[in-house]
Design a protein around this motif. Sequence first.
Motif, mmCIF file in Angstrom:
data_model
loop_
_atom_site.group_PDB
_atom_site.id
_atom_site.type_symbol
_atom_site.label_atom_id
_atom_site.label_comp_id
_atom_site.label_asym_id
_atom_site.label_seq_id
_atom_site.Cartn_x
_atom_site.Cartn_y
_atom_site.Cartn_z
ATOM 1 N N PRO A 1 0.297 -2.640 -6.132
ATOM 2 C CA PRO A 1 -0.168 -1.778 -5.050
ATOM 3 C C PRO A 1 -1.685 -1.789 -4.877
ATOM 4 O O PRO A 1 -2.429 -1.938 -5.850
ATOM 5 C CB PRO A 1 0.319 -0.387 -5.473
ATOM 6 C CG PRO A 1 1.420 -0.630 -6.430
ATOM 7 C CD PRO A 1 1.074 -1.894 -7.137
ATOM 8 N N TYR A 2 -2.105 -1.625 -3.666
ATOM 9 C CA TYR A 2 -3.517 -1.460 -3.321
ATOM 10 C C TYR A 2 -3.948 -0.072 -3.768
ATOM 11 O O TYR A 2 -3.215 0.913 -3.623
ATOM 12 C CB TYR A 2 -3.676 -1.611 -1.812
ATOM 13 C CG TYR A 2 -5.059 -1.405 -1.272
ATOM 14 C CD1 TYR A 2 -6.092 -2.291 -1.564
ATOM 15 C CD2 TYR A 2 -5.341 -0.332 -0.422
ATOM 16 C CE1 TYR A 2 -7.360 -2.126 -1.034
ATOM 17 C CE2 TYR A 2 -6.604 -0.156 0.117
ATOM 18 C CZ TYR A 2 -7.615 -1.055 -0.192
ATOM 19 O OH TYR A 2 -8.868 -0.881 0.344
ATOM 20 N N ASN B 1 -4.827 6.992 -0.748
ATOM 21 C CA ASN B 1 -5.917 6.019 -0.601
ATOM 22 C C ASN B 1 -6.829 6.363 0.572
ATOM 23 O O ASN B 1 -8.052 6.229 0.482
ATOM 24 C CB ASN B 1 -5.347 4.611 -0.409
ATOM 25 C CG ASN B 1 -4.812 4.017 -1.699
ATOM 26 O OD1 ASN B 1 -5.200 4.421 -2.790
ATOM 27 N ND2 ASN B 1 -3.915 3.059 -1.577
ATOM 28 N N ARG C 1 -9.272 -2.787 3.756
ATOM 29 C CA ARG C 1 -8.121 -3.246 2.978
ATOM 30 C C ARG C 1 -7.841 -4.719 3.235
ATOM 31 O O ARG C 1 -7.627 -5.501 2.299
ATOM 32 C CB ARG C 1 -6.886 -2.412 3.336
ATOM 33 C CG ARG C 1 -5.699 -2.644 2.408
ATOM 34 C CD ARG C 1 -4.502 -1.835 2.848
ATOM 35 N NE ARG C 1 -3.940 -2.350 4.108
ATOM 36 C CZ ARG C 1 -2.885 -1.827 4.726
ATOM 37 N NH1 ARG C 1 -2.287 -0.757 4.215
ATOM 38 N NH2 ARG C 1 -2.431 -2.350 5.844
ATOM 39 N N ASP D 1 0.839 -1.197 0.000
ATOM 40 C CA ASP D 1 0.000 0.000 0.000
ATOM 41 C C ASP D 1 0.878 1.252 0.000
ATOM 42 O O ASP D 1 0.838 2.052 0.942
ATOM 43 C CB ASP D 1 -0.924 -0.025 1.224
ATOM 44 C CG ASP D 1 -2.013 1.049 1.156
ATOM 45 O OD1 ASP D 1 -2.079 1.762 0.138
ATOM 46 O OD2 ASP D 1 -2.779 1.180 2.127
ATOM 47 N N GLU E 1 -0.811 4.868 0.497
ATOM 48 C CA GLU E 1 -1.766 4.878 1.601
ATOM 49 C C GLU E 1 -2.329 6.268 1.894
ATOM 50 O O GLU E 1 -3.517 6.409 2.176
ATOM 51 C CB GLU E 1 -1.130 4.301 2.864
ATOM 52 C CG GLU E 1 -2.105 4.221 4.029
ATOM 53 C CD GLU E 1 -1.540 3.497 5.231
ATOM 54 O OE1 GLU E 1 -2.158 3.572 6.307
ATOM 55 O OE2 GLU E 1 -0.475 2.850 5.100
ATOM 56 N N ASP F 1 -6.711 -3.451 -6.764
ATOM 57 C CA ASP F 1 -5.257 -3.414 -6.886
ATOM 58 C C ASP F 1 -4.943 -3.357 -8.372
ATOM 59 O O ASP F 1 -5.836 -3.524 -9.208
ATOM 60 C CB ASP F 1 -4.596 -4.631 -6.215
ATOM 61 C CG ASP F 1 -5.139 -5.950 -6.750
ATOM 62 O OD1 ASP F 1 -4.909 -6.238 -7.936
ATOM 63 O OD2 ASP F 1 -5.787 -6.685 -5.989
ATOM 64 N N PRO G 1 -12.197 -0.272 -3.322
ATOM 65 C CA PRO G 1 -10.866 -0.892 -3.295
ATOM 66 C C PRO G 1 -10.588 -1.792 -4.491
ATOM 67 O O PRO G 1 -11.480 -2.476 -4.995
ATOM 68 C CB PRO G 1 -10.889 -1.709 -2.000
ATOM 69 C CG PRO G 1 -12.328 -2.051 -1.812
ATOM 70 C CD PRO G 1 -13.101 -0.874 -2.318
#
Length: 264
Positions: A159-160, A52, A227, A46, A49, A170, A168
């Motif tokens: 990556p997320y 996000n 997540r 992540d 982050e 990836d 959400p």
Amino acid sequence: MKQVKVLVAAAILILSGCASKQSADAQATAAKQANLPKEVQQEIPDPFEGVNRAIWDFNYDVLDAYILRPVAVGYEAVMPQFARTGLLNAANNLEEPSSAVNNLLQGKGEGAAKSTGRFLINSTVGLLGLIDVASHMGLEVNNEEFGEVLGKWGVNTGPYIMLPAMGPTDTRNFAGDLVDSAYFPLDDLTLWIKALRISIKAVEGRISLMAQEQMLNDSLDPYLFVREAYFQRSQFKLYDGNVPKPQVTEKEEEDFEAFLNDMN
């Protein structure tokens, strides 16, 4: 249009691979410097982050609170159950051809045959998918996405990503979704039909999450909760419910026990 989507997906996968390698290298370096076992250091990728979390806050505190949830509550209250089921069946039926191809790409011949049979039966006898006749005939849903195909081929998740309004994902699954949307008949739908299909699935998905709202609200960090749940579900789908247990060597177990002892 299909070629453009595939090229975009390929570009995302390349970036995903680079970011994944950088993230893995950073984790390995940190583990070495801290002298911790990899069970402790391994984390969900992540690297974005901060961004996000900002998008998550906007999605949950604004879009969901003021738009999606009220619409879902109203839709559930007003729309008869048989109509909801029919519309969702029709929306899901449009994904059967891509599921058939994705099953085939994983060597799942039986799954490919089931998805093909489901599409043909439900699109004709089932009135364009409104009625799931195939399930009553023993052809159960065997949905597979191209993101799962990539996972079976050894492509990392990358990556997320938290997408505005979409939630959400990836980089692997996002690229896979672009490829899936290039299959017939999804790529041939009009803009309004596509919007209607996405809206139906989004609203029904939100309704299905109503029962878990309290669990999310009670969590110490809702962002991390979502997540973790996303990646657990992704792994569950990738391995068809049979997620392999991580292989831990005797040395790693000793290191982990030593770490726990130091913590105490």
